[in-house]
Design a protein around this motif. Sequence first.
Motif, PDB file in Angstrom:
ATOM      1  N   ALA A 350      -5.354  19.861  26.521  1.00  0.00           N
ATOM      2  CA  ALA A 350      -6.256  20.431  27.672  1.00  0.00           C
ATOM      3  C   ALA A 350      -6.667  19.183  28.626  1.00  0.00           C
ATOM      4  O   ALA A 350      -6.929  18.147  28.239  1.00  0.00           O
ATOM      5  CB  ALA A 350      -7.593  20.926  26.986  1.00  0.00           C
ATOM      6  N   ALA A 351      -6.544  19.709  30.089  1.00  0.00           N
ATOM      7  CA  ALA A 351      -6.867  18.821  30.852  1.00  0.00           C
ATOM      8  C   ALA A 351      -7.419  19.454  32.319  1.00  0.00           C
ATOM      9  O   ALA A 351      -7.369  20.637  32.367  1.00  0.00           O
ATOM     10  CB  ALA A 351      -5.748  17.977  31.438  1.00  0.00           C
ATOM     11  N   SER A 352      -8.039  18.686  32.941  1.00  0.00           N
ATOM     12  CA  SER A 352      -8.351  19.168  34.603  1.00  0.00           C
ATOM     13  C   SER A 352      -7.700  18.238  35.574  1.00  0.00           C
ATOM     14  O   SER A 352      -7.987  17.079  35.588  1.00  0.00           O
ATOM     15  CB  SER A 352     -10.008  19.015  34.658  1.00  0.00           C
ATOM     16  N   ALA A 353      -6.604  18.765  36.249  1.00  0.00           N
ATOM     17  CA  ALA A 353      -6.122  17.892  37.130  1.00  0.00           C
ATOM     18  C   ALA A 353      -7.042  17.849  38.148  1.00  0.00           C
ATOM     19  O   ALA A 353      -6.966  16.695  38.891  1.00  0.00           O
ATOM     20  CB  ALA A 353      -4.653  18.867  37.671  1.00  0.00           C
ATOM     21  N   LEU A 354      -7.755  18.514  38.562  1.00  0.00           N
ATOM     22  CA  LEU A 354      -8.756  18.416  39.713  1.00  0.00           C
ATOM     23  C   LEU A 354      -9.963  17.456  39.401  1.00  0.00           C
ATOM     24  O   LEU A 354     -10.013  16.299  40.149  1.00  0.00           O
ATOM     25  CB  LEU A 354      -9.446  19.805  40.120  1.00  0.00           C
ATOM     26  N   GLY A 355     -10.429  17.517  38.223  1.00  0.00           N
ATOM     27  CA  GLY A 355     -11.676  16.594  37.874  1.00  0.00           C
ATOM     28  C   GLY A 355     -11.144  15.187  37.217  1.00  0.00           C
ATOM     29  O   GLY A 355     -11.582  14.303  37.213  1.00  0.00           O
ATOM     30  N   GLY A 356      -9.933  15.366  36.390  1.00  0.00           N
ATOM     31  CA  GLY A 356      -9.580  14.185  35.839  1.00  0.00           C
ATOM     32  C   GLY A 356      -9.830  14.147  34.263  1.00  0.00           C
ATOM     33  O   GLY A 356      -9.344  13.324  33.563  1.00  0.00           O
ATOM     34  N   GLU A 357     -10.367  14.977  33.787  1.00  0.00           N
ATOM     35  CA  GLU A 357     -10.810  15.046  32.413  1.00  0.00           C
ATOM     36  C   GLU A 357      -9.713  15.300  31.495  1.00  0.00           C
ATOM     37  O   GLU A 357      -8.826  16.217  32.072  1.00  0.00           O
ATOM     38  CB  GLU A 357     -12.023  16.091  32.071  1.00  0.00           C
ATOM     39  N   GLY A 358      -9.443  14.529  30.611  1.00  0.00           N
ATOM     40  CA  GLY A 358      -8.344  14.773  29.594  1.00  0.00           C
ATOM     41  C   GLY A 358      -7.111  14.439  30.152  1.00  0.00           C
ATOM     42  O   GLY A 358      -5.843  14.233  29.430  1.00  0.00           O
ATOM     43  N   VAL A 359      -6.889  13.811  31.469  1.00  0.00           N
ATOM     44  CA  VAL A 359      -5.694  13.239  31.939  1.00  0.00           C
ATOM     45  C   VAL A 359      -5.149  11.871  31.260  1.00  0.00           C
ATOM     46  O   VAL A 359      -3.806  11.808  31.160  1.00  0.00           O
ATOM     47  CB  VAL A 359      -5.867  13.062  33.537  1.00  0.00           C
ATOM     48  N   ASP A 360      -6.100  11.252  30.926  1.00  0.00           N
ATOM     49  CA  ASP A 360      -5.753   9.941  30.135  1.00  0.00           C
ATOM     50  C   ASP A 360      -5.056  10.353  28.742  1.00  0.00           C
ATOM     51  O   ASP A 360      -4.137   9.796  28.448  1.00  0.00           O
ATOM     52  CB  ASP A 360      -6.869   9.072  29.521  1.00  0.00           C
ATOM     53  N   ASP A 361      -5.708  11.442  28.045  1.00  0.00           N
ATOM     54  CA  ASP A 361      -5.139  11.878  26.712  1.00  0.00           C
ATOM     55  C   ASP A 361      -3.590  12.464  27.037  1.00  0.00           C
ATOM     56  O   ASP A 361      -2.815  12.291  26.303  1.00  0.00           O
ATOM     57  CB  ASP A 361      -5.799  13.071  26.291  1.00  0.00           C
ATOM     58  N   LEU A 362      -3.318  13.231  28.183  1.00  0.00           N
ATOM     59  CA  LEU A 362      -2.335  13.734  28.641  1.00  0.00           C
ATOM     60  C   LEU A 362      -1.290  12.592  28.909  1.00  0.00           C
ATOM     61  O   LEU A 362      -0.052  12.565  28.467  1.00  0.00           O
ATOM     62  CB  LEU A 362      -2.369  14.447  30.018  1.00  0.00           C
ATOM     63  N   ARG A 363      -1.632  11.423  29.514  1.00  0.00           N
ATOM     64  CA  ARG A 363      -0.610  10.255  29.697  1.00  0.00           C
ATOM     65  C   ARG A 363      -0.372   9.684  28.572  1.00  0.00           C
ATOM     66  O   ARG A 363       0.757   9.459  28.294  1.00  0.00           O
ATOM     67  CB  ARG A 363      -1.411   9.184  30.546  1.00  0.00           C
TER      68      ARG A 363
END
Length: 442
Positions: A350-363
């Motif tokens: 789960a992530a929010s491309a707009l706000g950035g939450e979860g994007v590190d987990d995605l990386r």
Amino acid sequence: MQAGRTPSGGRAVVAARYDGTEPNTDEIRALAGTAGYDVVERVTQRGREDGTYGLGRGKAEELADVAADFDATVVVFDGGLTPGQYGSLVELLPDGVALLDRYRLVLDVFAEGAGSRVAALQVERATLAYELPRLRQTAEESLLNRATEKGSPVLDLERRIDAIDRELDDVRDAAAERRAERRDEGFDLVALAGYTNAGKSTLLHRLADDLSVADHEPTHADLDGTAEVADRLFETLETTTRRATLRGRRTLLADTVGLVDDLPHDLVRSFSGTLGEIGDADAVLAVVDASVDPEALRRRASVAMDVVDDEAEGTVIPVLNKADRVDDEALAERRELVRELATTVHGPVAASALGGEGVDDLRAAVADSLPTERIEFVLPNDGRTQSLLSDLYERGDVEATYEGETVRVELAGRPSVVEEAKRRAEELAAPGGSGESWEQDR
Ligand SMILES: Nc1nc2c(ncn2[C@@H]2O[C@H](COP(=O)(O)OP(=O)(O)OP(=O)(O)O)[C@@H](O)[C@H]2O)c(=O)[nH]1
Ligand SMILES: [Mg+2]
């Protein structure tokens, strides 16, 4: 009937038939809106498809009345119409009211947005693929056409499709060649795929190293500038590539054209660049909009997964994007839904491309899923080793431990990068080199 350019703008009446569930015309309305129409009314029917009109005869007549009452410019049919159904239905409609089925409407949206030659070719190919069976039917009905088959419009159209395919093949081959070169340079390839408006381009910007267009290296002609982002269906009509460093891994991220439900596979095939990017990627992010209702999510996710499953050779990572728009409970429910749908082993992130939450987990998830080899070697602490190290820092995950005269190097990275590092380390350790031994590990 040959489908020519349809009037863009004006009043639209949406017509839809549903088999079971509650009629939901949100998406077709959004598509009509994107194509420039103002949706003034909808006519829906629950029941089986009617062979003649798509809708039952009574409903079709009601539709014609509504179109007249609202002084509609166009009737938009949420689904595909056979050439026969199209002909019968358009005949019932008041004079001057155009009829668009879903496919035709999407083509109009595409045509509107196609800025480059490649995008225009892809759209033209999709349009011709739509027209071909209709033209064939007309031709079959006309003896005259059959008698002069050699110079027939059907043949002309087939030839044009072949010519476009050849040109697009060249474009695709060149892109595939570029990807192979980038791989040789040590890049990992990651593609973003998914339903239109899921947030692929926004995620590309979020993950990319250089947020400003000016930063990108002019020598890399294949690394484009910005990927357009908008709350509009089919904003992206071409693949765009950006650099991203994911936990030390140098990757190339490819944005792709969005998918949509209920379109013949021909249309997807017309966007062969998208399929090439998905097929060649080491990892594919299958982006899903978590903020839509579960029914829409199920439908859209399965459309995306079908294509991704067919094409992808690398690891598929489902991404539940726009997580900021749903609460925890809804997110958990949607996570389960996507987990069920995805045939991939990787669980949804789960992530929010707009706000950035979860994007590190995605990386981290992407980095973990990339083909990786590890090696450890001990080298003399000298200038040549330093030069090797500075190259490796650029190309993989490196840890260097200084132990007096020697350096212990741990490297994790693309197999080809590790292979090359091993070769260089062997040289440094070889007779005539620095004389230290190296060892491979794990
Ligand atoms: N709230 C929220 N909105 C988002 C998020 N990601 C994208 N959006 C919005 O969703 C809309 C579509 O985003 P795009 O990135 O253009 O979507 P896309 O998948 O590239 O769409 P196409 O190119 O049309 O297929 C835009 O208005 C974005 O601002 C997110 O994480 N949260
Ligand atoms: Mg996009």
